[in-house]
Structures are given as C-alpha cells and as structure tokens.
Design an enzyme around this catalytic site. Structure first.
Site, PDB file in Angstrom:
ATOM      1  N   CYS A 290       0.808  -1.226   0.000  1.00 62.41           N
ATOM      2  CA  CYS A 290       0.000   0.000   0.000  1.00 62.41           C
ATOM      3  C   CYS A 290       0.843   1.278   0.000  1.00 62.41           C
ATOM      4  CB  CYS A 290      -0.952   0.003   1.196  1.00 62.41           C
ATOM      5  SG  CYS A 290      -0.128   0.014   2.800  1.00 62.41           S
TER       6      CYS A 290
ATOM      7  N   HIS B 224      -1.176  11.423  15.928  1.00 60.35           N
ATOM      8  CA  HIS B 224      -1.790  10.694  14.816  1.00 60.35           C
ATOM      9  C   HIS B 224      -0.734   9.773  14.223  1.00 60.35           C
ATOM     10  CE1 HIS B 224      -4.065   9.903  11.142  1.00 60.35           C
ATOM     11  NE2 HIS B 224      -2.959  10.183  10.476  1.00 60.35           N
TER      12      HIS B 224
ATOM     13  N   HIS C 297      -4.020   4.743  10.095  1.00 62.05           N
ATOM     14  CA  HIS C 297      -5.349   4.132  10.160  1.00 62.05           C
ATOM     15  C   HIS C 297      -5.211   2.622  10.259  1.00 62.05           C
ATOM     16  CE1 HIS C 297      -6.232   8.092   8.459  1.00 62.05           C
ATOM     17  NE2 HIS C 297      -7.420   7.945   9.028  1.00 62.05           N
TER      18      HIS C 297
ATOM     19  N   ASP D  97      -8.144  -5.726   6.600  1.00 59.78           N
ATOM     20  CA  ASP D  97      -7.728  -6.518   5.440  1.00 59.78           C
ATOM     21  C   ASP D  97      -6.300  -7.039   5.601  1.00 59.78           C
ATOM     22  OD1 ASP D  97      -6.279  -4.175   5.130  1.00 59.78           O
ATOM     23  OD2 ASP D  97      -7.031  -3.732   3.125  1.00 59.78           O
TER      24      ASP D  97
ATOM     25  N   ARG E 202      -4.668  -4.519   9.458  1.00 57.02           N
ATOM     26  CA  ARG E 202      -3.531  -3.843   8.814  1.00 57.02           C
ATOM     27  C   ARG E 202      -3.431  -2.453   9.413  1.00 57.02           C
ATOM     28  NH1 ARG E 202      -3.540  -0.395   4.061  1.00 57.02           N
ATOM     29  NH2 ARG E 202      -5.654  -1.164   3.663  1.00 57.02           N
TER      30      ARG E 202
ATOM     31  N   CYS F  60      -1.879   0.670   9.121  1.00 58.98           N
ATOM     32  CA  CYS F  60      -1.213   1.397   8.043  1.00 58.98           C
ATOM     33  C   CYS F  60      -0.692   2.710   8.632  1.00 58.98           C
ATOM     34  CB  CYS F  60      -2.236   1.624   6.931  1.00 58.98           C
ATOM     35  SG  CYS F  60      -1.568   2.374   5.452  1.00 58.98           S
TER      36      CYS F  60
END
Length: 135
Positions: free
Chosen positions: A70, A107, A110, A114, A122, A124
């Site tokens: 990704c 932060h 996310h 999946d 995951r 990410c």
C-alpha cells in the site's frame, strides 16, 4: 495512563531536537498523511521496535510488520491493547478508523480489516510518526 500534553510550539521543538523528518509535526499533530512509498520505514525490514516519534511509546514490533503493497509501513498488531487508541475518522468523504498514540495523542495512521491472519488487521502507519529502535 495519562496523556502527555504540550503546546504546538513545544511539539515542534521536540521533533526538531530529535531530528524527526520534516513532515513529522504535520502528520502527528495535524493528522496529515505522507505520500505513499515515500516514508523511510515503508521498505525497512530490520529487527526491532517501532516507537512513537513524539513520546517514544512502544507501538509495534518488527515481527508484526508485513508488506501490504500500500506504500506505508503496515503491521498486523500493536505491542499491547493499550498502545494505540482508535477513533472513527469520517474525513475526506470516507469512513475509516484513525489510530493515535494512547500516551501522547499523536496521529499515526489508520487501521483496516484486510490484514493477515491471525488478527486480520492492517495498521497502516506514517513513517513520519515512527522512530525505530534496533534490537
């Protein structure tokens, strides 16, 4: 666990003193996202611990990192249930689950459903939100 609170200027100074990447403040304190395939940890496979760039909290172990294709570092689980707080994010016309550091509110990225077994998750993450400690 109490959250670490600092002024915007104090976060900027701390990140600069640590030599964090230029995008670190925007990512961690303003929920920005680095461009895919640009982060220093996206293709990083050394053995160690990934920590919050803002407060050094332990977030992920390298043995949970996987190549999701990704463009961001992806992990199948956090180091503990208390490491990461999840929040619903409805920005940019999408419904996602934002991940933040429980200790300082930075932060991170996310989490999506999946990922690989056994968690199916995951995480990410933005490289700019992480520091790496080799083991």
């Amino acid at each position: 666990m109490s959250k670490i609170e600092k002024t915007e200027q104090a976060w900027r100074e701390l990140l600069a003193a640590k030599g964090a990447e230029p995008a670190a403040f925007a990512v961690t304190r303003q929920a920005a996202t680095e461009r895919p395939f640009t982060g220093k940890y996206e293709g990083h496979w050394a053995n160690g611990i990934y920590r919050c760039v803002c407060c050094d909290a332990e977030l992920f172990k390298s043995d949970t990192k996987f190549d999701a294709g990704c463009g961001w570092p992806s992990f199948s689980q956090a180091t503990s249930d208390q490491a990461i707080e999840e929040r619903v994010d409805i920005s940019h016309g999408m419904r996602r689950v934002e991940t933040v550091c429980t200790q300082c509110g930075a932060h991170l990225g996310h989490v999506f459903e999946d990922g690989p077994a056994p968690t199916g998750l995951r995480y990410c993450m933005n490289s700019a939100s992480l520091d790496f400690e080799a083991l």
